[in-house]
Design a protein around this motif. Structure first.
Motif, mmCIF file in Angstrom:
data_model
loop_
_atom_site.group_PDB
_atom_site.id
_atom_site.type_symbol
_atom_site.label_atom_id
_atom_site.label_comp_id
_atom_site.label_asym_id
_atom_site.label_seq_id
_atom_site.Cartn_x
_atom_site.Cartn_y
_atom_site.Cartn_z
ATOM 1 N N VAL A 62 -1.991 1.042 -9.087
ATOM 2 C CA VAL A 62 -3.387 0.911 -8.637
ATOM 3 C C VAL A 62 -3.652 -0.459 -8.009
ATOM 4 N N PRO A 63 -3.307 -1.584 -8.672
ATOM 5 C CA PRO A 63 -3.539 -2.874 -8.011
ATOM 6 C C PRO A 63 -2.719 -3.056 -6.745
ATOM 7 N N PHE A 69 0.832 -1.206 0.000
ATOM 8 C CA PHE A 69 0.000 0.000 0.000
ATOM 9 C C PHE A 69 0.866 1.256 0.000
ATOM 10 N N GLY A 87 -6.515 -4.178 0.940
ATOM 11 C CA GLY A 87 -7.389 -5.324 1.194
ATOM 12 C C GLY A 87 -6.728 -6.383 2.055
ATOM 13 N N VAL A 129 -4.762 -1.253 -3.987
ATOM 14 C CA VAL A 129 -6.000 -1.973 -3.676
ATOM 15 C C VAL A 129 -5.687 -3.280 -2.950
ATOM 16 N N ILE A 130 -4.746 -4.054 -3.491
ATOM 17 C CA ILE A 130 -4.406 -5.342 -2.880
ATOM 18 C C ILE A 130 -3.776 -5.142 -1.506
#
Length: 274
Positions: A253-254, A217, A261, A257-258
């Protein structure tokens, strides 16, 4: 407005052998990882592991060896796939021309992840525990790499207001307009600041996987911000113009998000049983 100091990328010339500053920054990155990873063994949960699964210096050395392979192979393949897929599809042999340059952080990260999957499996260690050890030790190496980028005069920034005190002219860009020294921005954010935050966060034992998730992140956010000041690759300007985001930002971006999460998901799992 500052002028790029035109640093010789060759640190030492020994006959036909040239030792480049960029190569030395890679060595510095690997050395810093070894030093910090050994310090991590004094943190929880690694210091509490006993018996056959106890962490040792040999584990760190093997992790570093596999990680180096992951960085080099993954970084090169990632650059070819993410940034110039059409060119290298037509010139596949040039994938192996590593001396021509071209490395991708995101490809290198995937290479490191795969190498540590192998390490964790071969040693019978939890994968996320391995990644929690690795994560805070990575940003100083990223900082060293950005120093190498600056010395090479590459990956310069976008045009800046001439009144900006640290705006810099990079003659390598083919123009004399002042630019953001984006390598310095990335050194400070992805390297120094991310290291400080992660090291402090990791000093206290967290749920397994949360330190690695925080790295995903944090790096994603800082790199996403830095890309607003970094000049896109010439052959990828169309992507930034058509979508508003650069290739580097789309790849982040991934990660964001990952990472977010996983951090939430790991936080909801039961605490580690000693």
């Amino acid at each position: 407005m500052l002028q790029y100091p035109q640093i010789n990328p060759v640190a030492l010339q020994l006959g036909p052998i040239a030792i480049h500053w960029y190569g030395l920054t890679y060595l510095a990155a690997f050395g810093l990882f070894m030093l910090l990873a050994m310090r991590r063994l004094h943190h929880e949960p690694f210091v509490s592991v006993r018996g056959p699964g106890a962490w040792t210096r040999k584990d760190i050395e093997d992790m570093l060896f596999l990680g180096v392979l992951g960085v080099v192979l993954g970084g090169r393949l990632g650059y070819c796939l993410f940034y110039k897929p059409g060119y290298y599809a037509s010139h596949p042999l040039e994938i192996f021309y590593v001396w021509q340059g071209g490395m991708s952080f995101h490809g290198g990260m995937l290479g490191v992840i795969l190498s540590q999957v192998w390490f964790a499996h071969s040693r019978g260690k939890p994968f996320w525990q391995v990644m929690d050890l690795v994560a805070p030790c990575v940003p100083p190496g990223l900082a060293a790499g950005r120093v190498g980028n600056f010395i090479n005069g590459e990956l310069w920034g976008r045009a800046a207001d001439p009144s900006l005190p640290w705006a810099m002219v990079f003659p390598q860009s083919g123009s004399l307009i002042p630019r953001h020294p984006s390598q310095v921005y990335q050194f400070l954010m992805e390297g120094l600041l991310l290291f400080i935050l992660l090291w402090i966060y990791a000093r206290k034992e967290r749920r397994q996987g949360q330190v690695a998730a925080a790295f995903l992140f944090g790096y994603g956010v800082f790199r996403f911000i830095a890309e607003f000041f970094r000049e896109p690759d010439a052959h990828l300007v169309w992507l930034q113009q058509s979508t508003g985001l650069s290739m580097g930002q789309w790849l982040c971006v991934p990660m964001i998000v990952i990472g977010a999460g996983l951090w939430v998901w790991f936080g909801r799992r039961p605490a580690r049983v000693a």
